[in-house]
Structure formats: structure tokens, C-alpha cells
Motif scaffolding. Structure first.
Motif, mmCIF file in Angstrom:
data_model
loop_
_atom_site.group_PDB
_atom_site.id
_atom_site.type_symbol
_atom_site.label_atom_id
_atom_site.label_comp_id
_atom_site.label_asym_id
_atom_site.label_seq_id
_atom_site.Cartn_x
_atom_site.Cartn_y
_atom_site.Cartn_z
ATOM 1 N N LEU A 47 -12.817 43.832 60.184
ATOM 2 C CA LEU A 47 -12.845 45.339 59.570
ATOM 3 C C LEU A 47 -12.469 45.376 61.421
ATOM 4 O O LEU A 47 -11.075 46.889 60.974
ATOM 5 C CB LEU A 47 -13.614 45.892 59.998
ATOM 6 N N ALA A 48 -12.468 44.973 61.935
ATOM 7 C CA ALA A 48 -12.432 45.371 63.630
ATOM 8 C C ALA A 48 -10.508 44.810 63.408
ATOM 9 O O ALA A 48 -10.225 45.651 64.198
ATOM 10 C CB ALA A 48 -12.930 45.124 64.298
ATOM 11 N N VAL A 49 -9.875 43.806 63.149
ATOM 12 C CA VAL A 49 -8.802 43.396 63.249
ATOM 13 C C VAL A 49 -8.020 44.722 62.210
ATOM 14 O O VAL A 49 -7.072 44.957 62.662
ATOM 15 C CB VAL A 49 -8.892 42.420 63.047
ATOM 16 N N MET A 50 -8.345 45.147 61.383
ATOM 17 C CA MET A 50 -7.807 45.744 60.342
ATOM 18 C C MET A 50 -7.545 47.063 61.016
ATOM 19 O O MET A 50 -6.517 47.474 60.876
ATOM 20 C CB MET A 50 -8.177 45.836 58.953
ATOM 21 N N ALA A 51 -8.789 47.467 61.849
ATOM 22 C CA ALA A 51 -8.988 48.524 62.835
ATOM 23 C C ALA A 51 -7.435 48.902 64.001
ATOM 24 O O ALA A 51 -6.871 49.297 63.443
ATOM 25 C CB ALA A 51 -9.806 48.994 62.669
ATOM 26 N N GLU A 52 -7.273 47.573 64.414
ATOM 27 C CA GLU A 52 -6.513 47.707 65.771
ATOM 28 C C GLU A 52 -5.408 47.316 64.505
ATOM 29 O O GLU A 52 -4.318 47.697 65.927
ATOM 30 C CB GLU A 52 -6.884 46.523 66.032
ATOM 31 N N ARG A 98 -14.007 31.174 60.623
ATOM 32 C CA ARG A 98 -13.948 32.045 62.169
ATOM 33 C C ARG A 98 -13.630 34.158 61.984
ATOM 34 O O ARG A 98 -13.727 34.124 62.711
ATOM 35 C CB ARG A 98 -12.294 31.717 62.941
ATOM 36 N N TRP A 99 -14.544 33.523 60.396
ATOM 37 C CA TRP A 99 -13.605 35.366 60.613
ATOM 38 C C TRP A 99 -14.888 35.564 59.167
ATOM 39 O O TRP A 99 -15.197 35.960 58.342
ATOM 40 C CB TRP A 99 -12.788 35.851 59.265
ATOM 41 N N SER A 100 -16.103 34.844 59.437
ATOM 42 C CA SER A 100 -16.854 35.054 58.361
ATOM 43 C C SER A 100 -18.141 36.395 59.123
ATOM 44 O O SER A 100 -18.606 36.583 57.897
ATOM 45 C CB SER A 100 -18.672 33.798 58.351
ATOM 46 N N ASP A 101 -17.709 36.811 59.760
ATOM 47 C CA ASP A 101 -18.450 38.083 59.959
ATOM 48 C C ASP A 101 -17.202 39.762 59.264
ATOM 49 O O ASP A 101 -16.054 39.533 60.082
ATOM 50 C CB ASP A 101 -18.289 38.496 61.447
ATOM 51 N N GLU A 102 -17.534 40.329 58.327
ATOM 52 C CA GLU A 102 -16.565 40.972 57.902
ATOM 53 C C GLU A 102 -16.218 42.062 59.146
ATOM 54 O O GLU A 102 -15.592 42.872 58.941
ATOM 55 C CB GLU A 102 -16.915 41.588 56.341
ATOM 56 N N GLN A 103 -17.794 42.497 60.080
ATOM 57 C CA GLN A 103 -17.205 43.368 60.911
ATOM 58 C C GLN A 103 -15.757 42.895 61.569
ATOM 59 O O GLN A 103 -15.180 43.445 62.007
ATOM 60 C CB GLN A 103 -18.418 44.345 61.876
ATOM 61 N N LEU A 121 -13.020 47.440 51.817
ATOM 62 C CA LEU A 121 -13.707 46.713 52.096
ATOM 63 C C LEU A 121 -14.237 45.411 51.208
ATOM 64 O O LEU A 121 -14.430 44.440 52.041
ATOM 65 C CB LEU A 121 -15.375 47.632 52.496
ATOM 66 N N SER A 122 -14.430 45.816 50.184
ATOM 67 C CA SER A 122 -14.876 44.124 48.799
ATOM 68 C C SER A 122 -13.612 43.567 50.070
ATOM 69 O O SER A 122 -14.234 42.327 49.725
ATOM 70 C CB SER A 122 -14.831 44.979 47.867
ATOM 71 N N HIS A 123 -12.129 43.790 49.686
ATOM 72 C CA HIS A 123 -11.863 42.391 50.211
ATOM 73 C C HIS A 123 -12.061 42.242 51.218
ATOM 74 O O HIS A 123 -11.718 40.203 51.914
ATOM 75 C CB HIS A 123 -10.305 42.790 50.406
ATOM 76 N N TYR A 124 -12.358 42.292 52.458
ATOM 77 C CA TYR A 124 -13.257 42.078 53.859
ATOM 78 C C TYR A 124 -13.600 41.435 53.736
ATOM 79 O O TYR A 124 -14.121 40.216 54.306
ATOM 80 C CB TYR A 124 -13.114 43.181 54.679
ATOM 81 N N ARG A 125 -14.791 42.060 53.073
ATOM 82 C CA ARG A 125 -16.293 40.822 52.348
ATOM 83 C C ARG A 125 -15.887 39.694 51.823
ATOM 84 O O ARG A 125 -16.452 38.105 52.507
ATOM 85 C CB ARG A 125 -16.805 41.717 51.652
ATOM 86 N N LEU A 136 -13.651 37.674 51.603
ATOM 87 C CA LEU A 136 -12.343 37.418 52.750
ATOM 88 C C LEU A 136 -13.216 36.440 53.609
ATOM 89 O O LEU A 136 -13.415 34.933 53.948
ATOM 90 C CB LEU A 136 -10.977 37.379 54.124
ATOM 91 N N ALA A 137 -14.126 37.235 54.335
ATOM 92 C CA ALA A 137 -14.977 36.713 55.162
ATOM 93 C C ALA A 137 -16.385 35.580 54.777
ATOM 94 O O ALA A 137 -16.608 34.926 55.406
ATOM 95 C CB ALA A 137 -16.121 37.281 55.580
ATOM 96 N N ASN A 138 -16.613 35.717 53.082
ATOM 97 C CA ASN A 138 -17.274 34.826 52.178
ATOM 98 C C ASN A 138 -17.104 33.545 51.978
ATOM 99 O O ASN A 138 -17.412 32.186 51.442
ATOM 100 C CB ASN A 138 -17.920 35.795 50.973
#
Length: 264
Positions: free
Chosen positions: A63-68, A55-60, A33-37, A39-41
Motif C-alpha cells: 500500500l505504501a508503494v502504491m500511495a507513492e 520481499r513484499w509479504s506485508d500488504e501495508q 486492497l484485495s489485490h495488494y493482499r 500479492l503479499a500472500n
């Protein structure tokens, strides 16, 4: 190098689970989650050479792409503890890589193989490079004298690596790959048709428009986003540093066998 028969799909999935290449992996949820955040930041260190813009400024969304595509837990409230990689997604990605390897052999393509994670994935890449060379592909030779990030770019067992102080270093930086791709035309050499790599080596090549097979861990979301956007051709999810590099041998055997290549 192992000469054992290639596993079936079900055998490989069981092996991935047993060795924790997939399934319940060692990378903790907090780190993911830290890395996703980051990247989004907009922290470009985590973009791995890709140009993600805003294009990926929302860490959620990340997360959705990483889950998929990787199989991490999709629940945003899961903040601590264990996380996962879905072994079915790992093998699915290997299957998507097979046509690229077959085409590389059929067309005698130029292939560049590189790793920023030599402690975990060097043998994976070296065995793949050797098999492609034996099948008639033209492995790209890294021009001599290249440097990046206060170190030098070398080639070991057919694999481009980053070296500092006579040691191979773990790096996420895209600069070593950029130096190679900039130097090849200057030396009158064509660019590769296919890159097989990880970390910033893979992201940089994909951003330059080269067909790229990238390996990525659950805490390295950029390559999965690159595949989702169609920039990176295939992203294979796996834990990129397990107890022994030998654990990856069945994975390579499966990929090579499905591609019609002989393990070298």
C-alpha cells in the motif's frame, strides 16, 4: 485516429480527471486492497510475471508503494469506497518514458509492443507502435504458431495480443510474453531492446532484463513494485478500462509529441 494537437501538461491532467483515467477512478478501494493482499500472500497470479520472492509479504508495504507511485489513499483504515490515481504521477511517468522512446528512435531499436487489456489499451499501444515504426524502429514480428494458456498469440496493428475463439482476450498472464521471448532466438531473431506493454506481458519482459514501459491500474500493484525495485523501467499509472478507448488519445498524443514522434 485523432490528429488533434498534443495537450499541454496542465491540459492533459485536466483531461485525465474529467475522463476518470486518473483522479477518482472506477476501481473500488475494496478491490485494490484485495489485490495488494493477494500479492503479499504470494499469489503469483498477481505478480504479473515478476519474481517478488518474500520481499513484499506485508500488504501495508505494498500500500505504501502504491500511495507513492500511483496515488491511492495511503490511509490503511480506508477500507471501502472510492480510491484514486494521482494524475500528476501519471504525467510524471509519461515524462520518464520519453527518454526511452527517444533512444529507441535514435538507435533504431527493436521494439515489442503488447497488451493484455485489448478492450482498453489496444489503441494506445497501436498508435505508439505505428509512430515508432514510422520513425525507423524495428517492430518485432511475433513468430507464427505460438500458443499459451489454451489460446494463441497473435499480432494486431503491430501489437502482440492473446486470442481465444477468434476473440482478443483480457489476460494478466506472463506466459504469452514468455513464449515470444523464448521463440525469437530459436528463429534466429534478436530479442527486443524495448518493450511497451501492460499486465503480465510487461512484468515478464522486465523480469527478463529488457527495458520496459508498463501501464498499470491501481489494482495491479506488481508493476509498481517492479519499478520501485528497479526491475521495470517505467510504470505509468492509469485506469486501464474507461468508458471509451478514445479517452486515451490525448495521453498518447502527449507522449508521442514529447518524444519527438508524429502520431500515425
Amino acid at each position: 485516429m485523432s490528429t488533434s494537437p498534443a495537450p499541454s501538461r496542465s491540459e492533459l491532467i485536466e483531461h485525465l480527471l474529467q475522463t476518470r483515467i486518473a483522479g477518482e477512478v472506477a476501481t473500488p478501494r475494496e478491490n485494490n486492497l484485495s489485490h495488494y493482499r493477494e500479492l503479499a500472500n504470494g499469489n503469483r497470479y498477481f505478480w504479473l510475471g515478476l519474481e517478488l520472492g518474500d520481499r513484499w509479504s506485508d500488504e501495508q508495504d505494498v500500500l505504501a508503494v502504491m500511495a507513492e507511485r500511483c496515488g491511492v489513499d495511503e490511509d490503511p483504515q480506508h477500507r471501502q469506497g472510492q480510491d484514486t490515481i494521482d494524475p500528476e504521477l501519471t504525467v510524471d511517468a509519461l515524462d520518464r518514458a520519453v527518454p526511452l522512446l527517444r533512444k529507441a528512435v535514435a538507435d533504431r531499436q527493436r521494439v515489442l509492443v503488447a497488451t493484455g487489456h485489448p478492450g482498453g489499451l489496444l489503441d494506445v499501444h497501436a498508435r505508439t507502435a505505428a509512430a515508432l515504426a514510422a520513425a525507423g524502429c524495428d517492430l518485432v514480428k511475433v513468430p507464427l504458431g505460438l500458443s499459451a494458456d489454451e489460446g494463441r498469440i497473435a499480432q494486431f496493428a503491430g501489437v502482440a495480443v492473446y486470442e481465444r475463439g477468434a476473440s482478443l482476450w483480457h489476460t494478466h498472464s506472463p506466459r504469452p510474453m514468455a513464449e515470444i521471448l523464448d521463440a525469437l532466438p530459436q528463429e534466429g531473431e534478436p530479442l527486443p531492446d524495448l518493450v511497451i506493454a501492460d499486465h503480465g506481458w510487461a512484468g515478464c519482459a522486465a523480469e527478463r532484463g529488457i527495458d520496459t514501459i508498463g501501464y498499470a491500474d491501481s489494482n495491479d500493484p506488481a508493476l509498481f513494485l517492479g519499478e520501485a525495485e528497479g526491475t521495470l523501467t517505467v510504470c505509468v499509472p492509469l485506469d486501464d478500462y474507461v468508458v471509451s478507448p478514445r479517452f486515451y488519445e490525448p495521453l498518447v498524443a502527449y507522449l508521442l509529441d514529447a518524444s519527438g514522434l508524429s502520431a500515425a
